[in-house]
Each structure stands twice: as structure tokens, then as C-alpha cells.
Design a protein around this motif. Sequence first.
Motif, PDB file in Angstrom:
ATOM      1  N   ALA A  46       9.704  50.502  90.341  1.00 26.34           N
ATOM      2  CA  ALA A  46       8.894  51.424  91.025  1.00 26.34           C
ATOM      3  C   ALA A  46       8.850  52.827  90.518  1.00 26.34           C
ATOM      4  CB  ALA A  46       9.585  51.549  92.368  1.00 26.34           C
ATOM      5  N   ASP A  47       9.822  52.985  89.763  1.00 24.85           N
ATOM      6  CA  ASP A  47       9.911  54.541  88.937  1.00 24.85           C
ATOM      7  C   ASP A  47       8.641  54.480  87.847  1.00 24.85           C
ATOM      8  OD1 ASP A  47      11.950  55.368  90.527  1.00 24.85           O
ATOM      9  OD2 ASP A  47      13.515  55.051  89.042  1.00 24.85           O
TER      10      ASP A  47
ATOM     11  N   ARG B 182       3.643  44.317  89.852  1.00 21.47           N
ATOM     12  CA  ARG B 182       4.087  43.061  89.364  1.00 21.47           C
ATOM     13  C   ARG B 182       4.283  42.976  87.873  1.00 21.47           C
ATOM     14  NH1 ARG B 182       0.160  37.986  90.081  1.00 21.47           N
ATOM     15  NH2 ARG B 182      -1.091  39.241  88.791  1.00 21.47           N
ATOM     16  N   HIS B 183       3.359  43.534  87.338  1.00 20.43           N
ATOM     17  CA  HIS B 183       3.601  43.526  85.624  1.00 20.43           C
ATOM     18  C   HIS B 183       5.138  44.130  85.124  1.00 20.43           C
ATOM     19  CE1 HIS B 183       2.869  44.047  81.296  1.00 20.43           C
ATOM     20  NE2 HIS B 183       3.533  45.468  81.577  1.00 20.43           N
ATOM     21  N   LEU B 184       5.359  45.246  85.835  1.00 19.60           N
ATOM     22  CA  LEU B 184       6.575  45.784  85.533  1.00 19.60           C
ATOM     23  C   LEU B 184       7.735  45.330  85.940  1.00 19.60           C
ATOM     24  CD1 LEU B 184       5.310  49.449  86.394  1.00 19.60           C
ATOM     25  CD2 LEU B 184       5.526  48.603  84.084  1.00 19.60           C
ATOM     26  N   ILE B 185       7.708  44.563  87.051  1.00 20.85           N
ATOM     27  CA  ILE B 185       8.913  43.846  87.606  1.00 20.85           C
ATOM     28  C   ILE B 185       9.142  42.673  86.667  1.00 20.85           C
ATOM     29  CG2 ILE B 185       9.665  42.100  89.254  1.00 20.85           C
ATOM     30  CD1 ILE B 185       8.146  43.967  91.452  1.00 20.85           C
ATOM     31  N   LEU B 186       7.948  42.007  86.277  1.00 22.28           N
ATOM     32  CA  LEU B 186       8.220  40.834  85.167  1.00 22.28           C
ATOM     33  C   LEU B 186       8.590  41.350  83.836  1.00 22.28           C
ATOM     34  CD1 LEU B 186       5.143  38.591  86.200  1.00 22.28           C
ATOM     35  CD2 LEU B 186       7.507  38.537  86.760  1.00 22.28           C
ATOM     36  N   SER B 187       8.278  42.637  83.216  1.00 23.75           N
ATOM     37  CA  SER B 187       8.607  43.031  81.865  1.00 23.75           C
ATOM     38  C   SER B 187       9.642  43.802  81.914  1.00 23.75           C
ATOM     39  CB  SER B 187       7.481  44.093  81.474  1.00 23.75           C
ATOM     40  OG  SER B 187       6.106  43.203  81.672  1.00 23.75           O
ATOM     41  N   LEU B 188      10.211  44.622  82.912  1.00 21.69           N
ATOM     42  CA  LEU B 188      11.256  45.459  82.802  1.00 21.69           C
ATOM     43  C   LEU B 188      12.726  44.849  82.765  1.00 21.69           C
ATOM     44  CD1 LEU B 188       9.943  48.699  84.883  1.00 21.69           C
ATOM     45  CD2 LEU B 188      10.599  48.651  82.375  1.00 21.69           C
TER      46      LEU B 188
ATOM     47  N   ASP C 284      15.243  45.819  84.816  1.00 23.85           N
ATOM     48  CA  ASP C 284      15.376  46.758  86.015  1.00 23.85           C
ATOM     49  C   ASP C 284      16.785  46.636  86.596  1.00 23.85           C
ATOM     50  OD1 ASP C 284      15.302  47.858  88.655  1.00 23.85           O
ATOM     51  OD2 ASP C 284      13.103  47.272  88.977  1.00 23.85           O
ATOM     52  N   THR C 285      17.693  47.442  86.192  1.00 21.73           N
ATOM     53  CA  THR C 285      18.890  47.436  86.393  1.00 21.73           C
ATOM     54  C   THR C 285      19.290  47.601  87.999  1.00 21.73           C
ATOM     55  OG1 THR C 285      19.234  49.950  86.119  1.00 21.73           O
ATOM     56  CG2 THR C 285      19.825  48.514  84.263  1.00 21.73           C
ATOM     57  N   THR C 286      18.395  48.078  88.654  1.00 25.21           N
ATOM     58  CA  THR C 286      18.369  48.170  90.228  1.00 25.21           C
ATOM     59  C   THR C 286      18.363  46.655  90.444  1.00 25.21           C
ATOM     60  OG1 THR C 286      17.428  50.341  90.356  1.00 25.21           O
ATOM     61  CG2 THR C 286      17.671  48.986  92.335  1.00 25.21           C
ATOM     62  N   LEU C 287      17.470  45.833  90.397  1.00 22.18           N
ATOM     63  CA  LEU C 287      17.348  44.781  90.614  1.00 22.18           C
ATOM     64  C   LEU C 287      18.527  43.839  90.182  1.00 22.18           C
ATOM     65  CD1 LEU C 287      15.696  42.149  91.567  1.00 22.18           C
ATOM     66  CD2 LEU C 287      14.623  41.984  89.469  1.00 22.18           C
ATOM     67  N   MET C 288      19.059  43.960  88.791  1.00 20.80           N
ATOM     68  CA  MET C 288      20.172  43.103  88.312  1.00 20.80           C
ATOM     69  C   MET C 288      21.406  43.352  89.122  1.00 20.80           C
ATOM     70  SD  MET C 288      19.283  44.113  84.328  1.00 20.80           S
ATOM     71  CE  MET C 288      20.952  43.227  83.615  1.00 20.80           C
ATOM     72  N   ARG C 289      21.612  44.701  89.646  1.00 17.85           N
ATOM     73  CA  ARG C 289      22.555  44.810  90.649  1.00 17.85           C
ATOM     74  C   ARG C 289      22.735  44.223  91.696  1.00 17.85           C
ATOM     75  NH1 ARG C 289      22.551  50.300  88.214  1.00 17.85           N
ATOM     76  NH2 ARG C 289      21.411  50.805  90.025  1.00 17.85           N
ATOM     77  N   ARG C 290      21.409  44.051  92.526  1.00 17.92           N
ATOM     78  CA  ARG C 290      21.112  43.669  93.710  1.00 17.92           C
ATOM     79  C   ARG C 290      21.122  42.128  93.906  1.00 17.92           C
ATOM     80  NH1 ARG C 290      20.897  46.771  98.582  1.00 17.92           N
ATOM     81  NH2 ARG C 290      20.395  48.854  98.011  1.00 17.92           N
ATOM     82  N   ALA C 291      20.880  41.422  92.684  1.00 15.71           N
ATOM     83  CA  ALA C 291      20.450  39.964  92.772  1.00 15.71           C
ATOM     84  C   ALA C 291      21.930  39.314  92.710  1.00 15.71           C
ATOM     85  CB  ALA C 291      19.732  39.620  91.437  1.00 15.71           C
TER      86      ALA C 291
ATOM     87  N   THR D  76      15.953  45.121  95.640  1.00 16.44           N
ATOM     88  CA  THR D  76      15.030  46.312  95.518  1.00 16.44           C
ATOM     89  C   THR D  76      14.670  46.513  93.933  1.00 16.44           C
ATOM     90  OG1 THR D  76      17.113  47.850  94.891  1.00 16.44           O
ATOM     91  CG2 THR D  76      16.209  47.733  97.273  1.00 16.44           C
ATOM     92  N   PHE D  77      13.558  47.269  93.716  1.00 16.10           N
ATOM     93  CA  PHE D  77      13.049  47.297  92.317  1.00 16.10           C
ATOM     94  C   PHE D  77      12.980  48.513  91.931  1.00 16.10           C
ATOM     95  CE2 PHE D  77      11.725  43.456  94.560  1.00 16.10           C
ATOM     96  CZ  PHE D  77      12.004  42.694  93.547  1.00 16.10           C
ATOM     97  N   GLY D  78      14.087  49.263  91.867  1.00 17.38           N
ATOM     98  CA  GLY D  78      13.980  51.052  91.750  1.00 17.38           C
ATOM     99  C   GLY D  78      13.392  51.236  90.478  1.00 17.38           C
TER     100      GLY D  78
END
Length: 216
Positions: free
Chosen positions: A181-182, A125-131, A133-140, A176-178
Amino acid sequence: FSEAFRFGAVQKKIEDGVMSLRQRGINTENNMFQATQGVNCYKGLIFDLGFFSYAVGFAFAHATSYENVRHLLTKMMMVPEINGQTSNPSQFVGARKEMYFGLPSLTDCPETDIHKDTTLYRALRHLILSLEDTTLMRRARDVSVHEVKERFVALDVTNAEEILALSEWCIAHHLTFGGSADMLIVAILRDQMMPILFPSYEHMTMSKTSLVSNLP
């Protein structure tokens, strides 16, 4: 990644082996694509763990501290062939940006324990909030990244029903939050190996001003 660690350990300067490391990473990616029939499963992880392992190997061999790894990563990212010929950090995005600034998302990432799922949920959760994340940006596409992060801020990682509900919501919106997750895997490696490699290593706990410091 053990090979990247050993390769970093034999370098006299951190920049010396970066281009060879890059080629090894590309070879690993090609092997992945062959095994998955063209599906990108681990390209971001190959980059993250490859660079991180190389820098840690160099720091270990030169008897420096883990804290110096952040500066080593910045030097690696300044090699022209790696940074795309730009010296302007504002042009970096995603994993390259994270590497250039020395993995800032890990600085106050909660400590992980692979035997305790809640610690992994909290770190992710911390990483999702902090990063970024280009994977999320493409998917949202039908929801904003801001809305996604608001839902994670509100998430109680000790509540299985909330976790399931949020997971189903993300699946319904094809999220997705690639990148996150990485980076979670890098965090797990850090927490397992750094105390062994660097006796002076101390996990940096989350500060009181951190975005998720007071969340369950």
C-alpha cells in the motif's frame, strides 16, 4: 515530502544530506506516534516517500533524468548509518531492499489514475505480487505467503464480487499489505509528478514476460 524534495534539490552530492533526511524522517515518525497515540500508521510510507522525494528533488535540480533516480537511491542506501553497516545487499529486507535496488517493483508497475479505481487495483495487485512485503510476512501465520499471492494472481480486478470476496478472506486471516500500500502511493506520485518534472519521462509499461502482464 515537499520539504524532502526541496532538501534533495540543494545538495551537491546525493549522499550529503542523507543523515539529515533520516533525522527529519525520525522526527516525522515521532509526530505520527504522538498523533496516533503510539499506533504505527505511516512509518513505512514516511521512509518510502521521504527517500523517493529527496532523490527526485536531487535529480530534478541537477537536470538529470528520472531513470537516474534508481541509481541515486542505491547510493543513498550505501550510507553506513542507513544500511546498518552492511554492504551486502542480500541482507536487506523489505523497504530497504526495495530502495537499494532502485524500486524495481515500480519499473513495470501498471500506470495509475486516481480517477479510475481499476488502475489502482491493478497496480496494487502487481505490487503485492512483486514486493517482499514484511507486513504481510509477519501477518501470514495460518496461510502461506505463496497461497496469498496465488489468490491475487487469479483475481479479476474488474470484478467487484471477486475483490470483495478476496478482501473478506484476507480480513478473516488477519492479512494486511502495508508495504504494498505504501508503494502504491509512491507509484501514484510518480505517475502524477514525473511527466511534469521530467519532460522526457515515459511510463514503462509492463513487459510481456511480467508475472501479471496478461491478467485483467
